[in-house]
Design a protein around this motif. Sequence first.
Motif, mmCIF file in Angstrom:
data_model
loop_
_atom_site.group_PDB
_atom_site.id
_atom_site.type_symbol
_atom_site.label_atom_id
_atom_site.label_comp_id
_atom_site.label_asym_id
_atom_site.label_seq_id
_atom_site.Cartn_x
_atom_site.Cartn_y
_atom_site.Cartn_z
ATOM 1 N N GLY A 1 -16.186 -67.190 -8.757
ATOM 2 C CA GLY A 1 -16.964 -67.020 -9.977
ATOM 3 C C GLY A 1 -18.458 -66.981 -9.723
ATOM 4 N N ARG B 1 -24.212 -57.190 -21.524
ATOM 5 C CA ARG B 1 -25.051 -58.142 -20.793
ATOM 6 C C ARG B 1 -26.346 -57.476 -20.347
ATOM 7 N N GLU C 1 -20.623 -53.448 -15.860
ATOM 8 C CA GLU C 1 -20.459 -54.884 -15.730
ATOM 9 C C GLU C 1 -18.992 -55.227 -15.928
ATOM 10 N N GLY D 1 -16.263 -60.597 -19.961
ATOM 11 C CA GLY D 1 -15.907 -62.006 -19.803
ATOM 12 C C GLY D 1 -17.098 -62.851 -19.387
ATOM 13 N N ASP D 2 -16.807 -64.067 -19.003
ATOM 14 C CA ASP D 2 -17.869 -65.032 -18.710
ATOM 15 C C ASP D 2 -18.466 -64.885 -17.318
ATOM 16 N N GLU D 3 -17.696 -64.338 -16.379
ATOM 17 C CA GLU D 3 -18.211 -64.228 -15.006
ATOM 18 C C GLU D 3 -19.283 -63.149 -14.924
ATOM 19 N N TYR D 4 -20.335 -63.421 -14.138
ATOM 20 C CA TYR D 4 -21.486 -62.530 -14.051
ATOM 21 C C TYR D 4 -21.278 -61.508 -12.935
ATOM 22 N N ALA E 1 -28.214 -66.929 -14.231
ATOM 23 C CA ALA E 1 -26.763 -67.083 -14.080
ATOM 24 C C ALA E 1 -26.443 -67.936 -12.859
ATOM 25 N N VAL F 1 -26.815 -71.605 -13.687
ATOM 26 C CA VAL F 1 -25.654 -72.112 -14.423
ATOM 27 C C VAL F 1 -24.498 -72.379 -13.462
ATOM 28 N N TYR F 2 -24.270 -71.438 -12.540
ATOM 29 C CA TYR F 2 -23.207 -71.610 -11.544
ATOM 30 C C TYR F 2 -23.460 -72.854 -10.699
ATOM 31 N N ARG G 1 -22.716 -76.052 -12.667
ATOM 32 C CA ARG G 1 -21.279 -76.267 -12.804
ATOM 33 C C ARG G 1 -20.674 -76.776 -11.509
#
Length: 241
Positions: free
Chosen positions: A103, A156, A198, A201-204, A228, A231-232, A235
């Motif tokens: 991810g 995005r 792109e 979903g949530d994955e960049y 992004a 954020v990764y 997490r």
Amino acid sequence: MGLTTYLEQAKQGVWDVRAAFLPQQYFDSVTGSGAAAVLLPPQPQPEAAAEAVLAGLDGLILTGGLDVQPELYGAERHPLTDPARPDRDAWELALLRGALRRGLPVFGICRGLQLINVAFGGTLHQHLPEALGTERYRIGGGVFAENTVVVDDRTRLAGMLGAGPFDVHSYHHQGIDELGEGLTVTARTDDGLVQAFEAPGDEYLVAVQWHPEENSADRRLFTGLVAAASVYRDRRVEALA
């Protein structure tokens, strides 16, 4: 932030050796956007090396360069396709696969967009002047062409650049033919050529056909990636805690 590179013959003083090579504009764009740049030259055991490298990264940029091998998408080689660079293709595909499993945010630039498309089962036009009848994307001599892309709303990409017309720097003679499975087009030029996509979903996963590193006055695509990546990282820290 990891940036892929070539291994190229390079001279410095009395030395004439193979070395990691990447134009400075790429890592200036990363460091100027608040991240540290880590250069990633091809490795002799790409799968194992990718796992080790990705463990220490918060984001990945697949940079521009020579053409992706057409054999990877089942096409016969065009006479004007660049000589194969299997070391870089294998390395970047391993990095991409590992990043997707984790991810990890991924940003593809020019060749990077093309390689991601191939990895997702898509194909490429090997020489756009034959497919589209224009040299507008590579005028030659190391001079970047200026083109206008139209960014789709509610993407995005639009969240970073805004929707509608956007002027870009181009230098490529190949482009998207069939889009890879699961990818969503987010920008085109007026001839219909895909200029960005792109993954939903949530994955960049964002990729552009142009060269944003050439516009030092506008680093929104890089700051978006860095955001992004932050954020990764947060997490990942929470998961380890």
